[in-house]
Design a protein around this motif. Structure first.
Motif, PDB file in Angstrom:
ATOM      1  N   LEU A 244       0.834  -1.210   0.000  1.00 51.66           N
ATOM      2  CA  LEU A 244       0.000   0.000   0.000  1.00 51.66           C
ATOM      3  C   LEU A 244       0.864   1.253   0.000  1.00 51.66           C
ATOM      4  O   LEU A 244       0.513   2.270  -0.617  1.00 51.66           O
ATOM      5  CB  LEU A 244      -0.934   0.007   1.214  1.00 51.66           C
ATOM      6  N   ALA A 245       2.003   1.168   0.665  1.00 57.29           N
ATOM      7  CA  ALA A 245       2.917   2.320   0.651  1.00 57.29           C
ATOM      8  C   ALA A 245       3.544   2.494  -0.735  1.00 57.29           C
ATOM      9  O   ALA A 245       3.818   3.616  -1.172  1.00 57.29           O
ATOM     10  CB  ALA A 245       3.998   2.147   1.723  1.00 57.29           C
ATOM     11  N   VAL A 246       3.748   1.386  -1.439  1.00 55.28           N
ATOM     12  CA  VAL A 246       4.213   1.485  -2.831  1.00 55.28           C
ATOM     13  C   VAL A 246       3.135   2.178  -3.674  1.00 55.28           C
ATOM     14  O   VAL A 246       3.422   3.089  -4.448  1.00 55.28           O
ATOM     15  CB  VAL A 246       4.550   0.076  -3.394  1.00 55.28           C
ATOM     16  N   VAL A 247       1.887   1.764  -3.469  1.00 62.81           N
ATOM     17  CA  VAL A 247       0.776   2.391  -4.195  1.00 62.81           C
ATOM     18  C   VAL A 247       0.697   3.884  -3.846  1.00 62.81           C
ATOM     19  O   VAL A 247       0.546   4.744  -4.722  1.00 62.81           O
ATOM     20  CB  VAL A 247      -0.556   1.676  -3.850  1.00 62.81           C
ATOM     21  N   ASP A 252       1.552   9.569  -5.099  1.00 60.33           N
ATOM     22  CA  ASP A 252       2.174  10.752  -4.512  1.00 60.33           C
ATOM     23  C   ASP A 252       3.187  11.376  -5.467  1.00 60.33           C
ATOM     24  O   ASP A 252       3.310  12.598  -5.551  1.00 60.33           O
ATOM     25  CB  ASP A 252       2.852  10.314  -3.199  1.00 60.33           C
ATOM     26  N   GLU A 253       3.915  10.533  -6.191  1.00 59.48           N
ATOM     27  CA  GLU A 253       4.977  11.050  -7.062  1.00 59.48           C
ATOM     28  C   GLU A 253       4.525  11.072  -8.518  1.00 59.48           C
ATOM     29  O   GLU A 253       5.349  11.156  -9.427  1.00 59.48           O
ATOM     30  CB  GLU A 253       6.247  10.212  -6.868  1.00 59.48           C
ATOM     31  N   ASP A 277      -3.472   7.156   3.648  1.00 55.65           N
ATOM     32  CA  ASP A 277      -2.772   7.193   4.944  1.00 55.65           C
ATOM     33  C   ASP A 277      -1.723   6.091   5.087  1.00 55.65           C
ATOM     34  O   ASP A 277      -1.332   5.726   6.188  1.00 55.65           O
ATOM     35  CB  ASP A 277      -3.766   7.197   6.124  1.00 55.65           C
ATOM     36  N   PHE A 278      -1.267   5.537   3.977  1.00 50.77           N
ATOM     37  CA  PHE A 278      -0.196   4.541   4.025  1.00 50.77           C
ATOM     38  C   PHE A 278       1.088   5.089   3.401  1.00 50.77           C
ATOM     39  O   PHE A 278       1.730   4.436   2.578  1.00 50.77           O
ATOM     40  CB  PHE A 278      -0.628   3.248   3.325  1.00 50.77           C
ATOM     41  N   ALA A 279       1.437   6.294   3.777  1.00 52.49           N
ATOM     42  CA  ALA A 279       2.711   6.846   3.318  1.00 52.49           C
ATOM     43  C   ALA A 279       3.839   5.939   3.817  1.00 52.49           C
ATOM     44  O   ALA A 279       3.703   5.291   4.858  1.00 52.49           O
ATOM     45  CB  ALA A 279       2.894   8.256   3.867  1.00 52.49           C
ATOM     46  N   ALA A 617      -9.228  -1.514   6.577  1.00 46.10           N
ATOM     47  CA  ALA A 617      -9.387  -0.881   7.895  1.00 46.10           C
ATOM     48  C   ALA A 617      -8.694  -1.732   8.975  1.00 46.10           C
ATOM     49  O   ALA A 617      -8.058  -1.203   9.897  1.00 46.10           O
ATOM     50  CB  ALA A 617     -10.875  -0.734   8.221  1.00 46.10           C
ATOM     51  N   ARG A 618      -8.805  -3.032   8.835  1.00 46.40           N
ATOM     52  CA  ARG A 618      -8.171  -3.947   9.782  1.00 46.40           C
ATOM     53  C   ARG A 618      -6.648  -3.774   9.729  1.00 46.40           C
ATOM     54  O   ARG A 618      -5.951  -3.780  10.746  1.00 46.40           O
ATOM     55  CB  ARG A 618      -8.556  -5.376   9.373  1.00 46.40           C
ATOM     56  N   LEU A 619      -6.154  -3.606   8.504  1.00 47.97           N
ATOM     57  CA  LEU A 619      -4.715  -3.409   8.326  1.00 47.97           C
ATOM     58  C   LEU A 619      -4.276  -2.089   8.957  1.00 47.97           C
ATOM     59  O   LEU A 619      -3.236  -2.003   9.617  1.00 47.97           O
ATOM     60  CB  LEU A 619      -4.388  -3.434   6.828  1.00 47.97           C
ATOM     61  N   ARG A 620      -5.119  -1.071   8.770  1.00 51.04           N
ATOM     62  CA  ARG A 620      -4.796   0.252   9.304  1.00 51.04           C
ATOM     63  C   ARG A 620      -4.617   0.163  10.817  1.00 51.04           C
ATOM     64  O   ARG A 620      -3.686   0.728  11.376  1.00 51.04           O
ATOM     65  CB  ARG A 620      -5.919   1.220   8.944  1.00 51.04           C
ATOM     66  N   SER A 621      -5.479  -0.594  11.471  1.00 54.44           N
ATOM     67  CA  SER A 621      -5.344  -0.659  12.932  1.00 54.44           C
ATOM     68  C   SER A 621      -4.156  -1.517  13.356  1.00 54.44           C
ATOM     69  O   SER A 621      -3.632  -1.359  14.453  1.00 54.44           O
ATOM     70  CB  SER A 621      -6.650  -1.123  13.593  1.00 54.44           C
ATOM     71  N   ALA A 622      -3.706  -2.410  12.456  1.00 51.27           N
ATOM     72  CA  ALA A 622      -2.528  -3.224  12.795  1.00 51.27           C
ATOM     73  C   ALA A 622      -1.245  -2.392  12.806  1.00 51.27           C
ATOM     74  O   ALA A 622      -0.265  -2.767  13.448  1.00 51.27           O
ATOM     75  CB  ALA A 622      -2.396  -4.383  11.806  1.00 51.27           C
ATOM     76  N   LEU A 623      -1.271  -1.267  12.083  1.00 50.00           N
ATOM     77  CA  LEU A 623      -0.044  -0.477  11.942  1.00 50.00           C
ATOM     78  C   LEU A 623       0.514  -0.017  13.287  1.00 50.00           C
ATOM     79  O   LEU A 623       1.719   0.187  13.427  1.00 50.00           O
ATOM     80  CB  LEU A 623      -0.290   0.758  11.069  1.00 50.00           C
ATOM     81  N   THR A 624      -0.363   0.159  14.240  1.00 48.93           N
ATOM     82  CA  THR A 624       0.090   0.702  15.521  1.00 48.93           C
ATOM     83  C   THR A 624       0.506  -0.398  16.503  1.00 48.93           C
ATOM     84  O   THR A 624       0.907  -0.117  17.620  1.00 48.93           O
ATOM     85  CB  THR A 624      -1.046   1.518  16.163  1.00 48.93           C
TER      86      THR A 624
END
Ligand code: MGD
Ligand code: MGD
Ligand code: SF4
Ligand code: MO
Length: 754
Positions: A244-247, A252-253, A277-279, A617-624
């Motif tokens: 997702l950060a690659v995406v 972004d670029e 929000d996956f910078a 959304a589940r992945l987003r909460s795993a980030l922390t």
């Protein structure tokens, strides 16, 4: 044969031997082999230099074909349980026992009370592709389980939701790509998966030689990583965030270029929003990969004339398996490399339907029914392999009363095999179709052993949809079946006959002729079929006489994209034509065919399927989540194949061992030296330790398919070096929710000195 032994009668062995061609069924590479056969025994195997697909490549497993084929522990006769013991029986007795045992369960509780587990080798046999579905249909059961939910089901879901076709595999065009990113796969050892590539190692070397670049993303510095220009070692289980950060970076670029895909893709803006929000900075801590490394991955993929991301087990059997598998294709789309030479392409199987005019489809749905105990959604008509035990052992309406395992060893390959083994003991009837008395089949009431591969015909029905070059090859049996011994199509046909109420001794050809009649009736009625409007009876007459599976293959080939369309294209493919070209027919490099593939409701690539986007959304909460503690991953070995090749002297011993790999610095901190204790969510094990700095710190690795110390198993060599069953560490409750696939990589464990 240079030094053939001289026999007593003065003739040399060479005079008795002959060679036969046989496609290797032991992995997805489908290499053509030349077998040397002496009096019905395979005494040597080498790569067939003239094979149109593999051009002589062979690996240690293929070279051991003879040992595998002639393994003295292979069952040559059925086993039937009598007074608690599995004893040899005649084929007639064994089929009668199935008719009695299975028949009683079906009579009392119905076909839907029978669970079926189909294992990996079904992807490599005609029987698995053409006859297992008939058994399942004959039962009318919704309790079907397979190795897919221990493997690639996340890919089916993401393909289904994105392209409308869960079997439309996107395969890396390794022969032509300029830039290949391998994420969570180790093709130098596995020889490739969901990408049928003979000589994957050679093709990766060729890629680098022509100036291309190879990047490997894997927590372990594998053999594939060793070959790469660049290796990135993320924390296990975090690929989805990394991709997702690659995406994010591509957007972004301003690196997104859909190219020829522009008119065929919807959902690009939704993908951009999802990745917002996956910078790289936001995922760096979670993935354990510096932000600049992630940006470089994106920039290189976008800059290369052609590029492709290829993901396998490490992106699939993880917590976010479907999201990760989806993102592999998302990246390929966003860089304009889907359906384009050097990118991710759709092979065209000779046994697929001939192309129809593009039209919107019904899309792909899961959850048409749910498992009884835990409510898991059906996916591709399957329930999670991890849920088999509970369906067997939980009493109540709808409980599974009988089990059929076909070419599977779920007691070792699925989480918590001890529990499953116990549950198998409790069913009213268990039937296994398997050449070995092993950890799973030892629980059966009847074991029906298929003949060894040399006595079986071969056509890659399943793997024809994943080759990097379109081709067709057929191997007839290299050795005659002993009189009275049924091949696997016949075994499964006789089970189908029992389920049809005709009894096991009816003519198995009935089964095939019924399939042929039904298929041709449907095809001739389809206005878009190449045989539209023709008389099905006339077409049946045109099929070559022969075994039922040959007639079915002939039918499929003739109606397929390269087929003769039953005479309408006289130069087209028939089974006879394949038999006349024993080294195979090459149909050339993969060609763009997206519009033929798409079956989504919109008729476009639906890049942002709602249920996958929702799971982010589940992945987003795993980030922390904290990154402490050890995580376990698996590994494969060149001289092994899942659980069933540890019984061959040529493939065992040496470095092929069931060891816990750990980084030396981690071992030192823990005070672990020669043996370690490993505690997982489902249990504890002890294993010998192998120190290696090839693993990322905090990661340990233990291979699967070991633990051959159960009583009543007949695998003498394997029992001598049993190893431990890694899946006993896993309680099976952790699944990728969209696909029901077990989390087998990235399991939290505690390590201590033993
Ligand atoms: N921890 C962990 N677990 C894993 C994996 C992992 O990476 N880590 N990998 C998973 C994967 S990818 C897979 S595919 C599964 C495999 O899971 P399974 O398919 O359940 O297990 P296999 O070990 O492949 O067992 C194959 C069985 O088929 C039998 N067999 C071999 N040839 C034939 C044949 O021609 N006909 C018939 N009828 N039987 C045959 C063998 O004797 C054996 O019993 O394991 C999964 N389990
Ligand atoms: N010799 C041999 N060949 C085989 C088999 C075999 O047992 N032995 N099995 C066959 C089968 S059934 C299959 S499905 C294929 C599998 O084919 P592959 O997927 O190519 O094989 P694996 O060794 O499972 O590779 C998975 C890689 O993912 C890495 N990994 C683990 N977790 C993660 C993660 O979270 N992220 C990333 N990026 N990487 C991770 C592992 O270190 C490993 O190198 O191989 C097939 N071929
Ligand atoms: S690479 Fe796979 S198909 Fe080729 S010889 Fe080895 S096991 Fe057989
Ligand atoms: Mo697999």
């Amino acid at each position: 044969m240079t030094s053939a032994p001289v026999a007593a009668n003065g003739s040399t062995a060479a005079e008795h031997t002959h060679t036969a061609l046989r496609i290797c069924p032991f992995c997805e590479a489908t290499c053509g082999l030349v077998l040397t056969i002496d009096a019905g025994t395979v005494i040597a195997a080498r790569g067939d230099r003239d094979d149109v697909f593999s051009a002589g490549f062979v690996c240690p497993k293929g070279a051991s074909f003879g040992e595998l084929d002639g393994d003295p522990d292979r069952l040559t006769a059925p086993l039937v349980r009598r007074d608690g013991e599995l004893v040899e029986a005649t084929w007639d007795e064994a089929f009668q026992s199935v008719a009695d045992g299975l028949g009683a369960v079906v009579r009392d509780h119905g076909g839907p009370s029978v669970a079926v587990y189909a294992g990996n080798p079904n992807a490599h046999t005609i029987a698995g592709a053409l006859y297992v579905p008939l058994v399942i249909k004959g039962l009318g059961t919704r309790m079907t389980f397979s190795a897919s939910t221990l493997d690639q089901m996340p890919k089916h879901v993401s393909l289904g939701m994105t392209f409308g076709n869960p079997l439309a595999f996107t395969v890396p065009d390794v022969d032509r790509t300029d830039h290949l990113v391998v994420i969570g796969a180790n093709p130098l050892v596995s020889n490739g998966s969901l990408a049928t590539v003979a000589d994957f190692p050679g093709k990766l070397k060729a890629l680098r030689k022509r100036g291309g670049r190879l990047v490997v993303i894997d927590p372990a510095r594998t053999r594939t990583a060793d070959l790469a220009d660049h290796h990135i070692a993320p924390r296990p289980g975090t690929d989805a965030a990394l991709l997702l950060a690659v995406v994010h970076t591509l957007f972004d670029e301003d690196l997104v270029t859909l190219g020829a895909l522009a008119d065929h893709v919807v959902g690009v803006d939704e993908v951009r929003a999802v990745a917002d929000d996956f910078a790289p900075e936001a995922v760096a801590g979670y993935c354990g990969v510096p932000p600049d490394e992630i940006r470089t991955v994106a920039r290189e993929l976008a800059a290369a004339p052609s590029s492709v991301v290829y993901g396998r087990m490490g992106t699939s059997t993880v917590e976010f398996g479907t999201v990760g598998s989806w993102l592999v294709d998302v990246v390929n789309v966003l860089t304009g490399n889907l359906d384009s030479p050097g990118g991710a392409m759709f092979p065209q199987s000779p046994v697929s339907a001939a192309p129809r005019p593009p039209k919107p489809g019904r899309g792909f749905r899961t959850g048409r029914w749910h498992s009884r105990v835990s409510g898991h959604p059906e996916v591709l008509s399957e329930l999670p392999a991890s849920a088999l035990a509970e369906e067997l052992e939980t009493p109540g309406e709808g409980q599974a009363r009988a089990v059929i395992t076909i070419a599977g060893n779920p007691v070792l390959s699925a989480p918590d095999g001890d529990r499953l083994g116990h549950a198998l003991e409790g069913v009213d009837f268990m039937l296994s179709i398997d050449p070995y008395l092993n950890e799973t089949t030892r629980h059966a009431d009847v074991i029906l052993p298929p003949p060894p591969p040399s006595q079986s015909a071969h056509f890659d029905v399943a793997l024809s949809s994943t080759p990097v070059r379109n081709n067709a090859r057929y191997s007839p049996p290299a050795v005659d079946l002993p009189p009275g011994r049924p091949d696997e199509p016949e075994i499964l046909s006789r089970i189908a006959l029992i389920l049809y109420g005709l009894g096991p001794f009816a003519d198995p050809a009935l089964v095939d002729e019924q399939v042929i009649a039904a298929t041709l009736a449907k095809e001739t009625a389809d206005p878009d079929s190449p045989v539209a409007g023709r008389d099905p009876a006339e077409l049946v007459e045109l099929l070559a006489p022969g075994r039922g599976y040959e007639r079915r293959l002939d039918m499929m080939l003739r109606m397929g994209p390269y087929g003769d369309w039953f005479g309408a294209r006289p130069d087209g493919l028939t089974l006879q034509r394949l038999k006349d070209t024993p080294h195979g027919i090459d149909f050339g490099a993969l060609r763009p065919r997206l519009t033929e593939i798409l079956r989504t409701p919109s008729g476009k690539v639906e890049l942002a399927p709602p249920s996958i986007v929702e799971d982010v959304a589940r992945l987003r909460s795993a980030l922390t989540r904290g990154a402490d503690g050890f995580v376990l991953i698996g590994r494969r070995h060149l001289r092994s194949n899942n659980s069933w090749m540890h019984n061959l002297p040529a493939l065992s011993g040496g470095t092929n061992r069931c060891t816990l790999q750990i980084h030396p610095a981690d071992a030192a901190e823990l005070g672990v030296t020669d043996r370690a204790r490993i505690k997982g969510p489902g249990g504890e094990l002890e294993a010998p330790v192998e120190l290696t700095d090839a693993l990322r710190r905090g990661v340990v690795s233990l291979p699967h398919g070991w633990g051959h110390d159960a009583a009543g198993v007949r695998q003498t060599v394997a029992a001598g070096h049993p190893g431990v069953n890694v899946n006993q560490l896993n309680d099976g409750t952790s699944l990728d929710p969209l696909s029901g696939t077990a989390v087998l990589n990235g399991i939290p464990v505690q390590i201590s000195p033993a």
